[in-house]
Design an enzyme around this catalytic site. Structure first.
Site, PDB file in Angstrom:
ATOM      1  N   SER A   1     -11.565  17.124 -17.305  1.00 13.20           N
ATOM      2  CA  SER A   1     -10.272  17.805 -17.388  1.00 13.20           C
ATOM      3  C   SER A   1     -10.251  19.131 -16.642  1.00 13.20           C
ATOM      4  O   SER A   1      -9.244  19.487 -16.027  1.00 13.20           O
ATOM      5  CB  SER A   1      -9.888  18.038 -18.849  1.00 13.20           C
TER       6      SER A   1
ATOM      7  N   HIS B   1      -8.629  23.685 -19.527  1.00 17.00           N
ATOM      8  CA  HIS B   1      -7.545  23.209 -18.671  1.00 17.00           C
ATOM      9  C   HIS B   1      -6.845  24.392 -18.007  1.00 17.00           C
ATOM     10  O   HIS B   1      -6.569  24.367 -16.796  1.00 17.00           O
ATOM     11  CB  HIS B   1      -6.521  22.424 -19.489  1.00 17.00           C
TER      12      HIS B   1
END
Length: 230
Positions: A130, A194
């Site tokens: 991610s 993220h």
């Protein structure tokens, strides 16, 4: 658009997952309790554990890299690979194969390292690509803000709608940022990784390519951008 390194990265992540214990397909890891123990040991070996990362262990310092190729479930894998497939091709085409690969690995490493620094006392294992993929999204936002992408929004009954990339990606970033604020201790999904990856990816593209360079490539590639969108 043929994107060799994007496809290689997707293939590696899928192969690692299928061959590892998380997929449940490799019978060498057993079933039931034996499989659960194998999964736990696997994640602890190859994933990032913030508490261990700052212990000075050389092996632990490598885990922010190995963790990029490890995923915890089918949904985790497929979600990440979908985003990489959608946004990675054009980013790779703009950056070049080797620079894109280095970008992907370095941004992912730094994103996980940043998360571990913010949660230095956490013993939770962190895995997944991610952070790297968020970096790709950030770079894509700077390089191709007007490219149109097809998106599914739950509050719009999952209708497939096409929006400019800047709307989709900024909407995604706001969600990640808000989730990171609501989750200060770091359990569950590592939203902070993220956010860090996205910000680093955007800043890299801004610093590396600059407004004039990007403007020129947009003018040259606009016709093909529309055709290349998924």
């Amino acid at each position: 658009m043929f994107s060799r390194m994007t496809n290689v990265l997707i293939g590696l992540c899928c192969a690692v997952f299928v061959l590892g214990p998380a997929s449940g397909l490799n019978r060498i890891y057993g079933t039931g309790d034996a499989l659960l123990k194998a999964q736990t040991a696997y994640f602890e070996r190859w994933g990032v554990i913030p508490l261990d990362l700052w212990s000075g262990s050389v092996r632990a310092l490598v885990t922010p890299l190995t963790a990029l190729f490890v995923h915890g479930s089918w949904l985790h894998l497929l979600g990440n690979m979908l985003f990489l497939y959608v946004f990675g091709a054009m980013a790779e085409a703009r950056m070049g194969r080797l620079p894109f690969t280095a970008f992907y690995l370095i941004i992912g490493y730094l994103a996980l390292l940043g998360y571990a620094a913010a949660h230095a006392d956490s013993g939770q294992t962190l895995v997944g690509a991610s952070g790297s993929i968020s970096g790709v999204l950030g770079a894509f936002l700077y390089l191709f803000p007007t490219a149109r992408v097809t998106s599914l929004f739950p509050f719009l009954f999952f209708l497939p709608l096409r929006f400019p990339a800047w709307i989709v990606l900024l909407f995604w970033f706001v969600i990640q940022w808000q989730a990171a604020q609501d989750d200060p201790r770091g359990p569950g999904v590592a939203y902070l990784a993220h956010v860090i990856g996205f910000a680093l990816g955007f800043l890299y593209a801004w610093a590396r390519y600059g407004r004039d360079s990007v403007g020129a490539t947009r003018a040259n590639d606009r016709a093909t951008e529309e055709e290349s969108q998924p």
